[in-house]
Design a protein around this motif. Structure first.
Motif: not given
Length: 185
Positions: A56-64, A101-102
């Motif tokens: 499971a990938e929890f996106e905290l913000n667009e970089k982390f 990057s993306e």
């Protein structure tokens, strides 16, 4: 080791409010393990095996983001062309991912592993296969990178450096290089 594990748990709990409010991606991954043991003075060869599991990938913000995983992983080593040690683990890495990057990300984090099966295979057919004296718990640190091929498909390369000993005499530790292909739902 306990302090690092405790620090990881505190970090997860401290970030839980941020995690709940963010995007979560679930997925599956599988790949190649190239593993060996470090330590001691025996001449050892790599073994090629596999890992498979979910994440499971929890996106905290667009970089982390944080990515806990649950994997089944076969590791081990071959000693002097006479014995092959195979250790099967239930592996739980907690990876912190930083997106350059993306498409590209760097990842690092701790990993706990629980031994579920161990086997020593002897090349001499007159000697029966046997269990090993491997420790039931392993702790390591991971460092790697990832590449998002598209919004669902990704590839990863990772190195796991074993901190705890697999066998005490001599002090032998896991050393695993992984190449993975995964799919996010």
């Amino acid at each position: 080791m306990k302090n690092l594990l405790l620090l990881s748990i505190i970090a997860i709990l401290g970030l839980s409010n941020s995690i709940i409010a963010q995007d979560v991606n679930f997925g599956l991954k599988t790949g190649l393990n190239i593993s060996n043991f470090t330590g001691g003075d025996a001449d050892r060869n790599n073994i090629f095996s596999f890992h498979v599991g979910g994440f499971a990938e929890f996106e905290l913000n667009e970089k982390f983001s944080l990515q806990p995983e649950l994997l089944y992983s076969r590791q081990g080593s071959e000693a002097e062309n006479s014995i092959k040690i195979k250790l099967d683990y239930l592996v739980i890495p907690l990876m912190a991912k930083y997106y350059l990057s993306e498409k590209f990300s760097l990842e690092a984090g701790p990993q706990v592993s629980f031994l579920v099966n161990d086997k020593a295979e002897f090349n001499n057919s007159s000697i029966a296969d046997a269990e090993t004296d491997a420790s039931s718990f392993d702790f390591g640190l991971n460092l790697g990178f990832g590449y998002n091929i598209n919004s669902n498909l990704f590839a990863q390369a990772r190195y796991n450096y074993g901190i705890t000993t697999v066998v005490e005499n001599p002090d032998i530790k896991n050393s695993v290089f992984q190449i993975s292909l995964g799919y996010k739902f």
